[in-house]
Every structure is written in C-alpha cells, then in structure tokens.
Design an enzyme around this catalytic site. Structure first.
Site, PDB file in Angstrom:
ATOM      1  N   PHE A  80      34.798  34.511  49.676  1.00  0.00           N
ATOM      2  CA  PHE A  80      34.944  35.977  49.685  1.00  0.00           C
ATOM      3  C   PHE A  80      36.127  36.413  50.540  1.00  0.00           C
ATOM      4  O   PHE A  80      36.713  37.461  50.317  1.00  0.00           O
ATOM      5  CB  PHE A  80      33.700  36.640  50.299  1.00  0.00           C
ATOM      6  CG  PHE A  80      32.454  36.573  49.473  1.00  0.00           C
ATOM      7  CD1 PHE A  80      31.421  35.725  49.812  1.00  0.00           C
ATOM      8  CD2 PHE A  80      32.319  37.374  48.356  1.00  0.00           C
ATOM      9  CE1 PHE A  80      30.252  35.671  49.065  1.00  0.00           C
ATOM     10  CE2 PHE A  80      31.149  37.329  47.590  1.00  0.00           C
ATOM     11  CZ  PHE A  80      30.121  36.471  47.955  1.00  0.00           C
ATOM     12  N   SER A 124      38.150  39.865  40.687  1.00  0.00           N
ATOM     13  CA  SER A 124      37.935  41.310  40.518  1.00  0.00           C
ATOM     14  C   SER A 124      38.351  41.757  39.128  1.00  0.00           C
ATOM     15  O   SER A 124      39.288  41.194  38.543  1.00  0.00           O
ATOM     16  CB  SER A 124      38.762  42.063  41.569  1.00  0.00           C
ATOM     17  OG  SER A 124      38.858  43.422  41.247  1.00  0.00           O
ATOM     18  N   THR A 126      40.011  44.056  38.550  1.00  0.00           N
ATOM     19  CA  THR A 126      41.358  44.610  38.684  1.00  0.00           C
ATOM     20  C   THR A 126      42.401  43.701  38.028  1.00  0.00           C
ATOM     21  O   THR A 126      43.503  44.134  37.721  1.00  0.00           O
ATOM     22  CB  THR A 126      41.679  44.851  40.179  1.00  0.00           C
ATOM     23  OG1 THR A 126      42.694  45.833  40.290  1.00  0.00           O
ATOM     24  CG2 THR A 126      42.068  43.602  40.888  1.00  0.00           C
ATOM     25  N   TYR A 148      47.039  43.855  45.820  1.00  0.00           N
ATOM     26  CA  TYR A 148      45.695  43.293  46.013  1.00  0.00           C
ATOM     27  C   TYR A 148      45.261  42.571  44.733  1.00  0.00           C
ATOM     28  O   TYR A 148      44.882  41.407  44.772  1.00  0.00           O
ATOM     29  CB  TYR A 148      44.678  44.399  46.362  1.00  0.00           C
ATOM     30  CG  TYR A 148      43.267  43.999  46.035  1.00  0.00           C
ATOM     31  CD1 TYR A 148      42.639  44.469  44.892  1.00  0.00           C
ATOM     32  CD2 TYR A 148      42.590  43.095  46.845  1.00  0.00           C
ATOM     33  CE1 TYR A 148      41.356  44.062  44.571  1.00  0.00           C
ATOM     34  CE2 TYR A 148      41.309  42.681  46.534  1.00  0.00           C
ATOM     35  CZ  TYR A 148      40.697  43.164  45.389  1.00  0.00           C
ATOM     36  OH  TYR A 148      39.436  42.757  45.071  1.00  0.00           O
ATOM     37  N   LYS A 152      44.590  38.356  43.589  1.00  0.00           N
ATOM     38  CA  LYS A 152      43.428  37.802  42.863  1.00  0.00           C
ATOM     39  C   LYS A 152      43.904  37.019  41.643  1.00  0.00           C
ATOM     40  O   LYS A 152      43.448  35.918  41.364  1.00  0.00           O
ATOM     41  CB  LYS A 152      42.482  38.930  42.431  1.00  0.00           C
ATOM     42  CG  LYS A 152      41.777  39.635  43.575  1.00  0.00           C
ATOM     43  CD  LYS A 152      40.860  38.706  44.353  1.00  0.00           C
ATOM     44  CE  LYS A 152      40.074  39.442  45.412  1.00  0.00           C
ATOM     45  NZ  LYS A 152      39.239  38.541  46.227  1.00  0.00           N
ATOM     46  N   ARG A 291      44.557  60.285  40.938  1.00  0.00           N
ATOM     47  CA  ARG A 291      45.044  59.357  41.970  1.00  0.00           C
ATOM     48  C   ARG A 291      45.999  58.373  41.304  1.00  0.00           C
ATOM     49  O   ARG A 291      45.639  57.760  40.282  1.00  0.00           O
ATOM     50  CB  ARG A 291      43.855  58.611  42.598  1.00  0.00           C
ATOM     51  CG  ARG A 291      44.206  57.586  43.641  1.00  0.00           C
ATOM     52  CD  ARG A 291      42.956  57.036  44.336  1.00  0.00           C
ATOM     53  NE  ARG A 291      42.101  56.303  43.392  1.00  0.00           N
ATOM     54  CZ  ARG A 291      40.977  55.676  43.774  1.00  0.00           C
ATOM     55  NH1 ARG A 291      40.557  55.708  45.020  1.00  0.00           N
ATOM     56  NH2 ARG A 291      40.236  55.010  42.877  1.00  0.00           N
TER      57      ARG A 291
HETATM   58  C1  WQD Z   1      36.029  54.946  41.103  1.00  0.00           C
HETATM   59  C2  WQD Z   1      36.261  56.276  40.370  1.00  0.00           C
HETATM   60  C3  WQD Z   1      38.309  57.349  40.979  1.00  0.00           C
HETATM   61  C4  WQD Z   1      37.161  58.164  45.141  1.00  0.00           C
HETATM   62  C5  WQD Z   1      38.462  49.866  43.273  1.00  0.00           C
HETATM   63  C6  WQD Z   1      39.442  48.749  43.247  1.00  0.00           C
HETATM   64  C7  WQD Z   1      38.814  47.531  42.637  1.00  0.00           C
HETATM   65  C8  WQD Z   1      37.518  47.206  43.317  1.00  0.00           C
HETATM   66  C9  WQD Z   1      36.578  48.402  43.330  1.00  0.00           C
HETATM   67  C10 WQD Z   1      37.910  45.430  44.880  1.00  0.00           C
HETATM   68  C11 WQD Z   1      37.694  56.452  39.915  1.00  0.00           C
HETATM   69  C12 WQD Z   1      37.112  58.190  41.416  1.00  0.00           C
HETATM   70  C13 WQD Z   1      37.159  57.729  43.827  1.00  0.00           C
HETATM   71  C14 WQD Z   1      37.195  59.551  45.435  1.00  0.00           C
HETATM   72  C15 WQD Z   1      37.212  60.011  43.074  1.00  0.00           C
HETATM   73  N1  WQD Z   1      37.746  46.756  44.633  1.00  0.00           N
HETATM   74  N2  WQD Z   1      37.175  58.643  42.813  1.00  0.00           N
HETATM   75  N3  WQD Z   1      37.226  60.433  44.386  1.00  0.00           N
HETATM   76  O1  WQD Z   1      39.393  52.430  41.865  1.00  0.00           O
HETATM   77  O2  WQD Z   1      37.581  51.838  40.160  1.00  0.00           O
HETATM   78  O3  WQD Z   1      38.139  50.220  41.961  1.00  0.00           O
HETATM   79  O4  WQD Z   1      37.284  49.478  43.960  1.00  0.00           O
HETATM   80  O5  WQD Z   1      37.803  44.524  44.103  1.00  0.00           O
HETATM   81  O6  WQD Z   1      39.719  46.473  42.790  1.00  0.00           O
HETATM   82  O7  WQD Z   1      40.523  49.138  42.423  1.00  0.00           O
HETATM   83  O8  WQD Z   1      36.944  52.315  42.544  1.00  0.00           O
HETATM   84  O9  WQD Z   1      35.462  53.793  43.826  1.00  0.00           O
HETATM   85  O10 WQD Z   1      37.979  53.907  44.244  1.00  0.00           O
HETATM   86  O11 WQD Z   1      37.042  54.830  42.123  1.00  0.00           O
HETATM   87  O12 WQD Z   1      37.234  60.840  42.137  1.00  0.00           O
HETATM   88  O13 WQD Z   1      37.210  60.008  46.616  1.00  0.00           O
HETATM   89  O14 WQD Z   1      35.990  57.336  41.285  1.00  0.00           O
HETATM   90  O15 WQD Z   1      39.350  58.166  40.453  1.00  0.00           O
HETATM   91  O16 WQD Z   1      37.653  57.148  38.672  1.00  0.00           O
HETATM   92  P1  WQD Z   1      38.096  51.783  41.553  1.00  0.00           P
HETATM   93  P2  WQD Z   1      36.858  53.724  43.282  1.00  0.00           P
END
Ligand code: WQD
Length: 333
Positions: A80, A124, A126, A148, A152, A291
């Site tokens: 991890f 991930s 990602t 990031y 991976k 974002r």
């Molecule tokens: C989820 C949704 C945002 C925050 C990330 C990494 C990924 C993994 C998981 C490690 C999206 C929306 C978010 C906020 C919002 N990490 N959002 N307001 O981006 O899908 O994935 O975390 O492995 O690699 O990329 O997750 O929770 O940031 O966003 O509207 O304050 O929530 O736009 O649609 P994400 P997230």
C-alpha cells in the site's frame, strides 16, 4: 500465511490488516506514519483482539527491508505504501516519482533476493484515465492524467516486466475505484491531513460542523443529474478483496489486474441525498465550476474479480454513508 503489509497503518491498509487478522493470517506491518497515525495500531488490536508485528520505517531504508525478509519467512506482500493525493502530485511530481517508484523498486529487489514472489499491489482506477466506454473492464486501454496515476501505471508496467523476467512471480494489480466509509466500530476510518480533497471526507466535515458547505464541482456533465458519477466502494469490502487476492496469488502465477468496485455509479447529488437521509443531517452545498482534471463518469465492470477472486462488494451506499459519519462522530475531538 505470513503477510507483510506495507503502509498498513493507512486508511485502506489498516482496514485490510483487520480483515487479514480476522482470517487468521500472521501479519507484519511496516509504516513510516507519513500519512497515518500510530493510534491506528492500538485500534486494530482492539477490534480484532489479535496481535501483529509492527515495524516503523520507510521502504526507502533498504537495510530495514532486508532485515524484515531475513528475519521472517514471508508468504505474500500487500504493498500500500505510497503518496496518493492527485492534486499534490501535480504540484510535486518529483516527490511522487521518487517516493512511490524508488520505494517499490527497493521492495521488489529485496523480495527477489529472498525468493518471495507473491504480491498484491495497491493500484487505482486512475490508470484508466478518461474511459472510452462504461462499465470499465480490466483490458481497456490505460492512460493517466496526473503524476500520482502515472506512478501507479509505471509500477504496473514494472511488475509486468518483472514477471516476464521470472515466471515465478504471482501478482494481483488491484485497481480501486472510490473507497469510502469506515469500520463499523468507528475506531478506524479516513483521516485526511488538512482540508479534504475527496468528496466523502469533505461531506463528513460539513456534517460535523467543521466546514461550512460542500462545493459541488460542476453540474453540467453529461450524467444523470449533471454532477460527477463514481463507483464508491465500502473500505471494508475493499479490505476483504485483499484477503481474496492474497489467496489467489498464493495459488497462481502471472500478473492479473482486478477492478475492485461495486459496478454501480452514484452521482455527487446521490451521495449527498443518501448521506442526509441515513444520518438525518442537512449538507448545505453550492454548485461551483468544474475541478480541472475531473472526468464525468467512472464505474467498474466487476465480473473478473467475482469469477477469479470469488469476491464482490456487499455493502450499500447507505452503509458507506452511515459508517463514514459514525467514525467522525466518535473521533471529532
Ligand atoms: C468524487 C466526485 C468530484 C470533492 C480520487 C483520485 C483517485 C482515487 C480516489 C486514489 C467527483 C466531486 C469532490 C468536493 C465535489 N484516489 N467532488 N466536491 O476524483 O473520483 O478520485 O480519489 O487512488 O485516484 O482521483 O474522487 O472524491 O475527489 O471526487 O464535487 O469537495 O466528487 O468532482 O465528481 P475522484 P473525489
């Protein structure tokens, strides 16, 4: 089996150690606490009523790694340890490439030296970048949009090359979708440093009064309600997926990638509404601009993990919302 868990004091790592102990494995955890808290070790023992070996240190300390393998006959490694904040990786790419890649290469070199060829790697979703079609299957093209994610993908490439060099390697590439929630005890959960980047930790801090309102990043995506859709998976389901994965690598050879998700996509507004209903709270929010780097929709095809790991997620979005909030209520001071 004797399992070495690198980064085992972290969010997913600690939940996985709980499930490994529940499955009667012997566990050694190595962690440098760069993104985790020592109190977690005590809570793991409290939850499982079982003990395990803990070694504090970094995988960049090759002598430390060598000693772990010299003094223990390790059957499988779950890896991890690594930095994991997308936004931070864009600002500090070298920190990510240095830490995530070098520490993994040192780990693999020592594993090879001691002929330990069974590995479950924390990858991930990602690595899929912007999916061309949905649901996402493991054989889809891989591309990344941030350092990031690139670390991976690079590590997955290294692992595939390693296996080509030595058929004995047995490796599971575990591609997590969006892990959220916490153990039902409320003792362990997600504790991001500073202002949360991810959706659920942010919602939880709004619900507990620490933050004023949720900013929803865009509602003009081509999705059911315009907000981003993701495949959220309960962290305990994800942890159990690792127990299945180590059994798989112990009985097979080769490199296999597995999507660890639920196969269901939920929008940001779905999550907000579920969280409010389950926890009887109101989450004030404001729609703001998208974002940068976000994709519209992402969710997994989970048939391969079901078939080959005999594993599938069982907990619901309500379980995830309830457990996430319970953790912060028990730990907010
Ligand atoms: C989820 C949704 C945002 C925050 C990330 C990494 C990924 C993994 C998981 C490690 C999206 C929306 C978010 C906020 C919002 N990490 N959002 N307001 O981006 O899908 O994935 O975390 O492995 O690699 O990329 O997750 O929770 O940031 O966003 O509207 O304050 O929530 O736009 O649609 P994400 P997230």
């Amino acid at each position: 089996m004797k399992i070495l868990v690198t980064g085992g004091a972290g969010y997913i790592g600690s939940h996985t150690v709980v499930e490994l102990l529940n499955a009667n494995h012997d566990v050694i955890v190595v962690d440098d606490f760069s993104n985790s808290n020592p109190k977690v070790l005590k809570y793991i023992k409290e939850i499982t009523k079982k003990d395990f070996v803990f070694i504090e240190g970094s995988l960049l300390d090759k002598a430390l790694l060598d000693n772990i393998f010299k003094n223990n006959k390790i059957d499988v490694v779950i890896h991890f340890a690594g930095y994991k904040a997308v936004g931070e990786s864009v600002k500090k790419p070298l920190m990510y490439y240095d830490n995530n890649l070098i520490s993994t290469i040192y780990l693999l070199e020592i594993m090879e030296k001691y002929k330990v060829y069974n590995l479950a790697f924390s990858s991930s979703a990602t690595v899929y970048g912007t999916p061309k079609k949905l649901p996402i299957t493991e054989n889809m093209t891989l591309h990344t949009t941030n350092p990031y994610g690139t670390t991976k993908l690079m590590i997955e490439t290294i692992l595939n090359d390693l296996k080509k060099s030595n058929e004995k390697w047995s490796i599971a590439l575990l591609r997590y979708f969006n892990p959220i929630g916490a153990h039902e005890s409320g003792l362990i959960g997600e504790e991001p440093n500073g202002i949360p980047n991810n959706l659920m930790p942010y919602i939880v801090e709004v619900a507990s009064g620490k933050l004023k309102e949720l900013k929803i990043f865009g509602n003009d995506y081509d999705t059911k309600d315009g907000t981003g859709v993701r495949d959220y998976i309960h962290v305990v389901d994800l942890a159990k997926g690792h127990v299945s994965a180590i059994n798989y690598v112990n009985n097979n050879v080769g490199v296999e990638a597995f999507n660890l998700g639920t196969g269901i996509g939920y929008s940001v507004l779905d999550i907000v509404k579920s969280f409010e209903r389950v926890n009887n709270v109101t989450i004030p929010y404001k729609i703001v601009e998208r974002r940068p780097g976000d994709i519209a929709e992402c969710y997994a095809d989970v048939t391969k993990a079901k078939k080959m790991l005999d594993w599938s997620a069982e907990k619901t979005i309500d379980d995830m919302c309830r457990d996430a909030y319970q953790f912060i209520l028990k730990n907010k001071d």
